[in-house]
Design a protein around this motif. Structure first.
Motif, PDB file in Angstrom:
ATOM      1  N   TRP A   1       0.843  -1.208   0.000  1.00  0.00           N
ATOM      2  CA  TRP A   1       0.000   0.000   0.000  1.00  0.00           C
ATOM      3  C   TRP A   1       0.871   1.249   0.000  1.00  0.00           C
ATOM      4  O   TRP A   1       0.408   2.351  -0.260  1.00  0.00           O
ATOM      5  CB  TRP A   1      -0.966   0.005   1.195  1.00  0.00           C
TER       6      TRP A   1
ATOM      7  N   TRP B   1       4.973   9.418   3.131  1.00  0.00           N
ATOM      8  CA  TRP B   1       4.752   9.445   4.578  1.00  0.00           C
ATOM      9  C   TRP B   1       4.309  10.817   5.064  1.00  0.00           C
ATOM     10  O   TRP B   1       3.717  10.947   6.133  1.00  0.00           O
ATOM     11  CB  TRP B   1       5.983   8.953   5.336  1.00  0.00           C
TER      12      TRP B   1
ATOM     13  N   VAL C   1      -2.874   8.418   9.615  1.00  0.00           N
ATOM     14  CA  VAL C   1      -3.251   7.569  10.745  1.00  0.00           C
ATOM     15  C   VAL C   1      -4.102   8.358  11.740  1.00  0.00           C
ATOM     16  O   VAL C   1      -4.949   7.791  12.424  1.00  0.00           O
ATOM     17  CB  VAL C   1      -2.050   6.909  11.461  1.00  0.00           C
ATOM     18  N   TYR C   2      -3.910   9.668  11.784  1.00  0.00           N
ATOM     19  CA  TYR C   2      -4.778  10.470  12.651  1.00  0.00           C
ATOM     20  C   TYR C   2      -6.129  10.713  12.013  1.00  0.00           C
ATOM     21  O   TYR C   2      -7.130  10.882  12.705  1.00  0.00           O
ATOM     22  CB  TYR C   2      -4.061  11.763  13.072  1.00  0.00           C
TER      23      TYR C   2
ATOM     24  N   ILE D   1      -7.863   7.808  13.257  1.00  0.00           N
ATOM     25  CA  ILE D   1      -8.089   7.633  14.689  1.00  0.00           C
ATOM     26  C   ILE D   1      -8.907   8.773  15.313  1.00  0.00           C
ATOM     27  O   ILE D   1      -9.669   8.547  16.249  1.00  0.00           O
ATOM     28  CB  ILE D   1      -6.741   7.433  15.427  1.00  0.00           C
TER      29      ILE D   1
ATOM     30  N   HIS E   1       9.695   9.137  10.989  1.00  0.00           N
ATOM     31  CA  HIS E   1       9.937   7.989  11.870  1.00  0.00           C
ATOM     32  C   HIS E   1       9.656   6.664  11.146  1.00  0.00           C
ATOM     33  O   HIS E   1       9.941   5.611  11.670  1.00  0.00           O
ATOM     34  CB  HIS E   1       9.160   8.092  13.194  1.00  0.00           C
ATOM     35  N   HIS E   2       9.108   6.751   9.954  1.00  0.00           N
ATOM     36  CA  HIS E   2       8.963   5.542   9.130  1.00  0.00           C
ATOM     37  C   HIS E   2      10.220   5.283   8.312  1.00  0.00           C
ATOM     38  O   HIS E   2      10.265   4.328   7.544  1.00  0.00           O
ATOM     39  CB  HIS E   2       7.773   5.693   8.181  1.00  0.00           C
TER      40      HIS E   2
ATOM     41  N   THR F   1       8.067  12.484  17.703  1.00  0.00           N
ATOM     42  CA  THR F   1       7.224  11.293  17.875  1.00  0.00           C
ATOM     43  C   THR F   1       6.908  11.060  19.355  1.00  0.00           C
ATOM     44  O   THR F   1       5.776  10.710  19.711  1.00  0.00           O
ATOM     45  CB  THR F   1       7.906  10.055  17.267  1.00  0.00           C
TER      46      THR F   1
ATOM     47  N   PHE G   1      -6.863   0.575  21.849  1.00  0.00           N
ATOM     48  CA  PHE G   1      -6.103   1.699  21.313  1.00  0.00           C
ATOM     49  C   PHE G   1      -4.877   1.969  22.185  1.00  0.00           C
ATOM     50  O   PHE G   1      -3.807   2.323  21.679  1.00  0.00           O
ATOM     51  CB  PHE G   1      -6.969   2.964  21.227  1.00  0.00           C
TER      52      PHE G   1
ATOM     53  N   GLY H   1      -1.209   2.246  20.767  1.00  0.00           N
ATOM     54  CA  GLY H   1      -0.402   3.463  20.920  1.00  0.00           C
ATOM     55  C   GLY H   1       0.912   3.199  21.635  1.00  0.00           C
ATOM     56  O   GLY H   1       1.973   3.621  21.181  1.00  0.00           O
TER      57      GLY H   1
ATOM     58  N   LEU I   1       5.522   3.405  20.618  1.00  0.00           N
ATOM     59  CA  LEU I   1       6.655   4.164  21.169  1.00  0.00           C
ATOM     60  C   LEU I   1       8.022   3.549  20.815  1.00  0.00           C
ATOM     61  O   LEU I   1       8.910   4.274  20.360  1.00  0.00           O
ATOM     62  CB  LEU I   1       6.494   4.341  22.678  1.00  0.00           C
TER      63      LEU I   1
ATOM     64  N   HIS J   1      11.767  -2.545  12.591  1.00  0.00           N
ATOM     65  CA  HIS J   1      11.281  -2.041  11.303  1.00  0.00           C
ATOM     66  C   HIS J   1      10.997  -3.185  10.335  1.00  0.00           C
ATOM     67  O   HIS J   1      11.779  -4.120  10.231  1.00  0.00           O
ATOM     68  CB  HIS J   1      12.319  -1.098  10.692  1.00  0.00           C
ATOM     69  N   ASP J   2       9.871  -3.059   9.643  1.00  0.00           N
ATOM     70  CA  ASP J   2       9.496  -4.055   8.637  1.00  0.00           C
ATOM     71  C   ASP J   2       9.346  -5.474   9.179  1.00  0.00           C
ATOM     72  O   ASP J   2       9.459  -6.439   8.437  1.00  0.00           O
ATOM     73  CB  ASP J   2      10.496  -4.060   7.467  1.00  0.00           C
TER      74      ASP J   2
ATOM     75  N   HIS K   1       1.311  -3.656  15.845  1.00  0.00           N
ATOM     76  CA  HIS K   1       1.120  -2.313  16.423  1.00  0.00           C
ATOM     77  C   HIS K   1      -0.021  -1.567  15.727  1.00  0.00           C
ATOM     78  O   HIS K   1      -0.965  -1.121  16.359  1.00  0.00           O
ATOM     79  CB  HIS K   1       2.421  -1.511  16.335  1.00  0.00           C
ATOM     80  N   PHE K   2       0.079  -1.414  14.413  1.00  0.00           N
ATOM     81  CA  PHE K   2      -0.914  -0.499  13.836  1.00  0.00           C
ATOM     82  C   PHE K   2      -2.270  -1.146  13.665  1.00  0.00           C
ATOM     83  O   PHE K   2      -3.289  -0.472  13.652  1.00  0.00           O
ATOM     84  CB  PHE K   2      -0.400   0.208  12.574  1.00  0.00           C
TER      85      PHE K   2
ATOM     86  N   ARG L   1       7.619  -8.727   7.748  1.00  0.00           N
ATOM     87  CA  ARG L   1       6.298  -8.629   7.136  1.00  0.00           C
ATOM     88  C   ARG L   1       6.426  -8.929   5.650  1.00  0.00           C
ATOM     89  O   ARG L   1       7.528  -9.030   5.118  1.00  0.00           O
ATOM     90  CB  ARG L   1       5.757  -7.220   7.350  1.00  0.00           C
TER      91      ARG L   1
HETATM   92  C1  HEM Z   1       0.157   6.591  19.250  1.00  0.00           C
HETATM   93  C2  HEM Z   1       1.264   6.911  18.694  1.00  0.00           C
HETATM   94  C3  HEM Z   1       1.897   6.199  17.494  1.00  0.00           C
HETATM   95  C4  HEM Z   1       3.238   6.031  17.347  1.00  0.00           C
HETATM   96  C5  HEM Z   1       4.292   6.494  18.331  1.00  0.00           C
HETATM   97  C6  HEM Z   1       3.453   5.349  16.097  1.00  0.00           C
HETATM   98  C7  HEM Z   1       4.684   5.018  15.560  1.00  0.00           C
HETATM   99  C8  HEM Z   1       4.893   4.319  14.398  1.00  0.00           C
HETATM  100  C9  HEM Z   1       6.172   4.132  13.772  1.00  0.00           C
HETATM  101  C10 HEM Z   1       7.459   4.721  14.253  1.00  0.00           C
HETATM  102  C11 HEM Z   1       5.987   3.342  12.682  1.00  0.00           C
HETATM  103  C12 HEM Z   1       7.065   2.897  11.684  1.00  0.00           C
HETATM  104  C13 HEM Z   1       7.595   1.566  12.060  1.00  0.00           C
HETATM  105  C14 HEM Z   1       8.465   0.959  11.026  1.00  0.00           C
HETATM  106  O1  HEM Z   1       8.206   1.094   9.817  1.00  0.00           O
HETATM  107  O2  HEM Z   1       9.451   0.313  11.446  1.00  0.00           O
HETATM  108  C15 HEM Z   1       4.608   3.040  12.601  1.00  0.00           C
HETATM  109  C16 HEM Z   1       4.010   2.263  11.615  1.00  0.00           C
HETATM  110  C17 HEM Z   1       2.675   2.291  11.334  1.00  0.00           C
HETATM  111  N1  HEM Z   1       1.710   2.878  12.106  1.00  0.00           N
HETATM  112 FE1  HEM Z   1       1.995   3.885  13.857  1.00  0.00          FE
HETATM  113  N2  HEM Z   1       2.265   5.099  15.510  1.00  0.00           N
HETATM  114  C18 HEM Z   1       1.274   5.593  16.322  1.00  0.00           C
HETATM  115  C19 HEM Z   1      -0.068   5.549  16.048  1.00  0.00           C
HETATM  116  C20 HEM Z   1      -0.628   5.022  14.922  1.00  0.00           C
HETATM  117  C21 HEM Z   1      -1.994   5.153  14.559  1.00  0.00           C
HETATM  118  C22 HEM Z   1      -3.023   5.976  15.320  1.00  0.00           C
HETATM  119  C23 HEM Z   1      -2.160   4.441  13.395  1.00  0.00           C
HETATM  120  C24 HEM Z   1      -3.384   4.208  12.541  1.00  0.00           C
HETATM  121  C25 HEM Z   1      -4.595   4.552  12.800  1.00  0.00           C
HETATM  122  C26 HEM Z   1      -0.893   3.894  13.035  1.00  0.00           C
HETATM  123  C27 HEM Z   1      -0.687   3.160  11.877  1.00  0.00           C
HETATM  124  C28 HEM Z   1       0.528   2.760  11.424  1.00  0.00           C
HETATM  125  C29 HEM Z   1       0.736   2.106  10.158  1.00  0.00           C
HETATM  126  C30 HEM Z   1      -0.319   1.848   9.060  1.00  0.00           C
HETATM  127  C31 HEM Z   1       2.091   1.751  10.116  1.00  0.00           C
HETATM  128  C32 HEM Z   1       2.768   0.877   9.080  1.00  0.00           C
HETATM  129  C33 HEM Z   1       3.346   1.584   7.993  1.00  0.00           C
HETATM  130  C34 HEM Z   1       4.032   0.666   7.036  1.00  0.00           C
HETATM  131  O3  HEM Z   1       3.365   0.059   6.168  1.00  0.00           O
HETATM  132  O4  HEM Z   1       5.257   0.568   7.128  1.00  0.00           O
HETATM  133  N3  HEM Z   1       0.018   4.255  13.980  1.00  0.00           N
HETATM  134  N4  HEM Z   1       3.938   3.660  13.663  1.00  0.00           N
END
Ligand code: HEM
Ligand SMILES: [Cu+2]
Length: 578
Positions: free
Chosen positions: A154, A273, A280-281, A284, A326-327, A345, A384, A388, A392, A404-405, A412-413, A474
């Motif tokens: 995606w 990104w 993602v917000y 949410i 951060h991605h 972050t 949630f 969340g 971190l 990562h990956d 997490h998500f 993944r």
């Molecule tokens: C609450 C605080 C949040 C933090 C600190 C956070 C942090 C992160 C970080 C750092 C990554 C990247 C990880 C990586 O690729 O190694 C990630 C991935 C992801 N997060 Fe979050 N996130 C948060 C909330 C959310 C929310 C609210 C959503 C969706 C509603 C979300 C959806 C995703 C998605 C879809 C990915 C995967 C992206 C991908 O395909 O690589 N996250 N998150």
């Protein structure tokens, strides 16, 4: 502006149900379409989970229907697996959750809650729905393109996506339509909320749900244009021979690629990104808005710390634009930049925690009604929370190098979007269904939907985090079977797949409930069956064209529940002060 003469004219079938400009009908159109897409995206992942649990074994019963190009002898090919994965992500986010949260709930509820007769630009609203619809159809049809649908994830990272099959071109066209739809919607929400609030509806008297939709609209408006531009650039790369995202000297299967080169694949990641974190917000915030409404109503208490919640959501909206990289810690962007994005972050988790804590504290001492909407809203809080908090470590570069990956990220998500956002959306369906239909959804079926769903969700997503911590990547076609380090956690693939199919079965009571209750559900005895305070419950049921039969005026805040000395335990916003 909308037409002023709302109530008197009778319209044809086409104008009423298909090309409607009434925000409620458009909301319902969005609702039905997005629920169908959610279901479809869910079916795709059901197939994938077979391959992950039993790699290389023919898919039983239905495998033979997918044709030799996708599943020869019923066995899924890697190419098809990649299509399913990419389209699952795309469909769930862009065609399912966002249109349901914003297009459906936002459209139907926001004008009612602010006392407006309709959205500010009804025709734009209709155009937004139809752009969404066309974008969705483009995505679906792409499965029949030569080489099938998009298969680069995606995230569509180049160079892979630039050289992918025709489905990727259709994905890009589809995205341009979907983004256009969101932009039209966002402008409409912002103008409506700022301009069409009824007399007395000051900003601080707006329900939290309206605030959530306002901030969401700003995020959509500011974050999507860079991705739209990036999508057009990738289209140029694919169709017009440009090299915006293609570096020089690429060799594919031993053949040097004949392109001008000089482009940057990382540029795409930044542009992607820059939308996709704020996105993602977008997923949410409306969910938090729904949960806030349901919790206030079913604890019979005002939301604890409402002003701080509003401040937090505004800060969240702002900070969501400066955390995107951060991605990308593993792209070699350097320690200074990494330090900046780690800091932002960590900062953005503070307002999220404030909102979640306020909702938890609201429960304290409330006389809680455990009805179906409340069960889903209550489950949202810890789910949630897990989503969340597990974010971190991902936000810290040193931990993210390991995580990562991996499947940890997926765990997490999904906690955030599945038992998080989607539970909130279910809460919204159960809560507002009586306003739309005049009937309640069946409570017993609601429980039969809720409990198995809650259990199944955790058996799907918790093992993902365990696998991820063990280092399983993944997007693996065989779920890790061919990797030595994955052997110890491989059995979890079966657990997760069985839980996923159980989750599918757990949706049957909901689907039955939805259709059965429209015709045969328990009739509501008043326009305000939940004894709520906000304005949508002061309209007739269902609200007519133009919404309010008499002009409404607002005299008080949104959550006057259990006010000492009041006659009842709720005081609607339009009840004059004596
Ligand atoms: C609450 C605080 C949040 C933090 C600190 C956070 C942090 C992160 C970080 C750092 C990554 C990247 C990880 C990586 O690729 O190694 C990630 C991935 C992801 N997060 Fe979050 N996130 C948060 C909330 C959310 C929310 C609210 C959503 C969706 C509603 C979300 C959806 C995703 C998605 C879809 C990915 C995967 C992206 C991908 O395909 O690589 N996250 N998150
Ligand atoms: Cu992010």
């Amino acid at each position: 502006m909308s037409d002023t003469n709302h109530s008197s004219h009778k319209q044809s079938f086409w104008r009423t149900y298909i090309f409607s400009t009434d925000h409620k009908m458009i909301g319902l159109q969005y609702g039905f379409t997005s629920l169908i897409f959610l279901f479809f995206g869910f079916c795709l992942v059901m197939l994938m989970r077979w391959q992950l649990a039993f790699p290389g074994q023919p898919v039983p019963f239905i495998g033979k229907f997918f044709g030799e190009a996708n599943m020869p002898g019923g066995v899924m090919l890697p190419e098809f697996y990649n299509q399913l994965g990419a389209m699952h992500g795309t469909i769930m986010v862009f065609l399912g959750v966002v249109p349901l949260a914003v297009g459906a709930f936002g459209n139907y509820i926001v004008p009612l809650q602010i006392g407006a007769p309709d959205m500010a630009f009804p025709k734009l609203n209709m155009a937004s729905y139809w752009a969404y619809f066309l974008g969705g159809v483009t995505m679906l049809v792409s499965f029949f393109a030569p080489g099938g649908a998009a298969n680069s994830g995606w995230t569509s990272y180049p160079p892979l996506s630039n050289i992918a099959t025709m489905g990727q071109t259709m994905w890009l066209f589809g995205m341009v339509l979907l983004i256009t739809s969101s932009l039209l919607g966002a402008v409409n929400f912002i103008v409506t909320i700022i301009q069409l609030r009824t007399k007395g509806m000051t900003f601080m008297r707006m329900p939290f749900f309206v605030w959530a939709q306002l901030v969401t609209a700003f995020i959509l408006l500011l974050a999507f244009p860079p991705l739209e531009a990036a999508g057009v650039l990738q289209l140029m790369d694919r169709l017009a021979g440009t090299s915006f995202f293609m570096p020089s000297g690429l060799v594919i299967s031993g053949q040097p690629l004949t392109i001008s080169g000089g482009g940057s694949p990382l540029l795409w990641q930044h542009l992607f990104w820059f939308l996709a974190h704020p996105e993602v917000y977008v997923l949410i915030l409306p969910a938090m808005g729904i949960v806030a409404e349901v919790i206030a109503n079913n604890t019979r208490k005002p939301l604890w710390g409402l002003r701080m919640m509003i401040a937090s959501i505004l800060i969240l909206g702002f900070l969501s634009f400066i955390v995107w990289a951060h991605h990308m810690y593993l792209t070699g962007m350097g320690t200074v930049i990494s330090a900046f994005f780690q800091t932002t972050t960590m900062m953005i988790s503070i307002p999220s925690v404030i909102i979640l804590s306020s909702l938890f504290i609201t429960l304290w001492g409330g006389s809680i009604r455990f009805n179906a909407p409340m069960l889903f809203a209550l489950a949202f809080l810890p789910m949630f929370g897990i989503g969340g908090l597990t974010g971190l470590p991902l936000g810290l570069a040193i931990a993210d190098i390991h995580l990562h990956d991996t499947y940890y990220v997926i765990g997490h998500f999904h906690y955030v979007v599945a038992p998080g956002t989607i539970f909130a959306l279910f809460a919204g369906v159960y809560y507002w269904f009586p306003k739309v239909t005049g009937r309640k959804l069946n409570e017993a079926l609601g429980r039969l939907h809720f409990w198995p769903s809650l259990i199944a969700m955790n058996f799907i997503f918790m093992p993902m985090m365990i696998q991820g911590l063990a280092g399983v990547s993944r997007r693996l076609y065989d779920g890790g079977a061919s990797y030595a380090h994955a052997q110890g956690v491989l059995h979890l693939n079966v657990v997760m797949s069985v839980a996923a199919w159980a989750l599918a079965i757990a949706q049957i009571p909901f689907i039955i409930n939805l259709f059965w209750s429209i015709k045969s559900g328990e009739r509501v005895k008043s326009d305000n069956p939940w004894e709520a305070t906000t304005l949508e419950w002061s309209t007739p049921t269902p609200p007519p064209h133009g919404n309010f039969s008499t002009p409404v005026e607002v005299y008080r805040g949104p959550y006057e529940y259990s006010v000492p000395g009041a006659q009842k335990d709720f005081t609607p916003q339009d009840q004059p002060k004596v």
